[in-house]
Motif scaffolding. Sequence first.
Motif, PDB file in Angstrom:
ATOM      1  N   SER A 178       0.801  -1.234   0.000  1.00  0.00           N
ATOM      2  CA  SER A 178       0.000   0.000   0.000  1.00  0.00           C
ATOM      3  C   SER A 178       0.825   1.271   0.000  1.00  0.00           C
ATOM      4  N   PHE A 179       0.104   2.371  -0.267  1.00  0.00           N
ATOM      5  CA  PHE A 179       0.711   3.699  -0.373  1.00  0.00           C
ATOM      6  C   PHE A 179       0.852   4.327   1.005  1.00  0.00           C
ATOM      7  N   ASP A 180       1.346   3.631   1.982  1.00  0.00           N
ATOM      8  CA  ASP A 180       1.335   4.277   3.293  1.00  0.00           C
ATOM      9  C   ASP A 180       2.532   3.840   4.114  1.00  0.00           C
ATOM     10  N   LYS A 181       2.251   3.323   5.295  1.00  0.00           N
ATOM     11  CA  LYS A 181       3.320   3.022   6.233  1.00  0.00           C
ATOM     12  C   LYS A 181       3.922   1.663   5.976  1.00  0.00           C
ATOM     13  N   GLN A 182       3.667   1.100   4.815  1.00  0.00           N
ATOM     14  CA  GLN A 182       4.094  -0.269   4.587  1.00  0.00           C
ATOM     15  C   GLN A 182       5.620  -0.434   4.704  1.00  0.00           C
ATOM     16  N   TYR A 183       6.364   0.542   4.131  1.00  0.00           N
ATOM     17  CA  TYR A 183       7.831   0.453   4.229  1.00  0.00           C
ATOM     18  C   TYR A 183       8.251   0.444   5.689  1.00  0.00           C
ATOM     19  N   VAL A 184       7.569   1.301   6.447  1.00  0.00           N
ATOM     20  CA  VAL A 184       7.913   1.423   7.852  1.00  0.00           C
ATOM     21  C   VAL A 184       7.581   0.130   8.582  1.00  0.00           C
ATOM     22  N   ARG A 185       6.383  -0.386   8.351  1.00  0.00           N
ATOM     23  CA  ARG A 185       5.985  -1.626   9.030  1.00  0.00           C
ATOM     24  C   ARG A 185       6.899  -2.779   8.614  1.00  0.00           C
TER      25      ARG A 185
END
Length: 300
Positions: A251-258
């Motif tokens: 997704s376009f959100d916190k996915q990299y962070v998670r």
Amino acid sequence: MSSKFPPAVTAIDIPGIQKFKSGKVREVYDLGKQLFLVASDRISAFDCILPDGIPQKGTVLNQLSAWWFEQTGDIIRNHMISIDPKDWPAPLQAHKELLAGRSILAHKTEALTVECVVRGYLIGSGWKEYQRDGAVSGITLRPGYQMADRLDTPIFTPAHKAESGHDENISFEVVVERYGQAMAEKIRDTSLALYSFAAEYALTKGIIIADTKFEFGLLDGELMLIDEALTPDSSRFWPADTYTPGQSPFSFDKQYVRDYLETLDWDKTPPAPPLPDEVVAQTRAKYVQAYELLTGRTFA
Ligand SMILES: Nc1ncnc2c1ncn2[C@@H]1O[C@H](COP(=O)(O)OP(=O)(O)OP(=O)(O)O)[C@@H](O)[C@H]1O
Ligand SMILES: [Mg+2]
């Protein structure tokens, strides 16, 4: 952090102005009949605020919400008065270097204690509930859905807005108990109408809005859309071109962070670990990309 962007704004203090509430992301100031909401660059994951912010994330969220408020004004009235500093009270204009772009002057409402979640696709807690019960928030679904499948019809799955801790799913009947049959139906139908409008539009821009959360308030008894709307923080945005039912989409959100945090040996209780520059930059790029695709504007 590379010097390509300004530093992340994670702490906001406006001297002399009464703070109404400090959320995970927003600082809310009370101006009497109006509120002034400032979106910081803070990011939370697994319900923890991370020590590093994402530069300009607050600005992206605020401008994207404002853009959606303009698009949806004929579905429901919203709280926006102005994101233009020239319309703000003088004491706030005085801090426009810090506040412009990330702040909104809004009508103060009595916020509902219900988070109005609409799901168009089965993922996350909805997918878990469906696998266990064949239903989500008391709504029975047909058998045969796979993970991330598009639902035949979007569903309204409200949650109690907890003062602290996790929000907990509630049934439509609980919304009726709190606000009466007619208002509960209006809340549900408005949420569904907003979702359908936005999801259909977003798809033309290559973005699937898998689910989203709205907040409403009452102003002199009238229902009003408040808070933020249809942003990567309040929604799951998926790129339509790589979407495959049965697989967990990116997704376009916190996915990299998670995803990054999942590689660490961190137990998901505070304090959260710092983020490498690369993860910060990638996350920022995703937020900006969602804004640009949806609005057709260049993020300045
Ligand atoms: N127009 C409005 N009238 C009344 N309250 C509002 C209005 N707009 C937003 N709010 C409230 O202001 C707060 C915004 O802060 P923020 O989004 O950071 O926090 P939150 O979502 O409540 O909590 P958290 O993010 O910490 O879980 C929310 O509690 C929201 O309900
Ligand atoms: Mg919020």
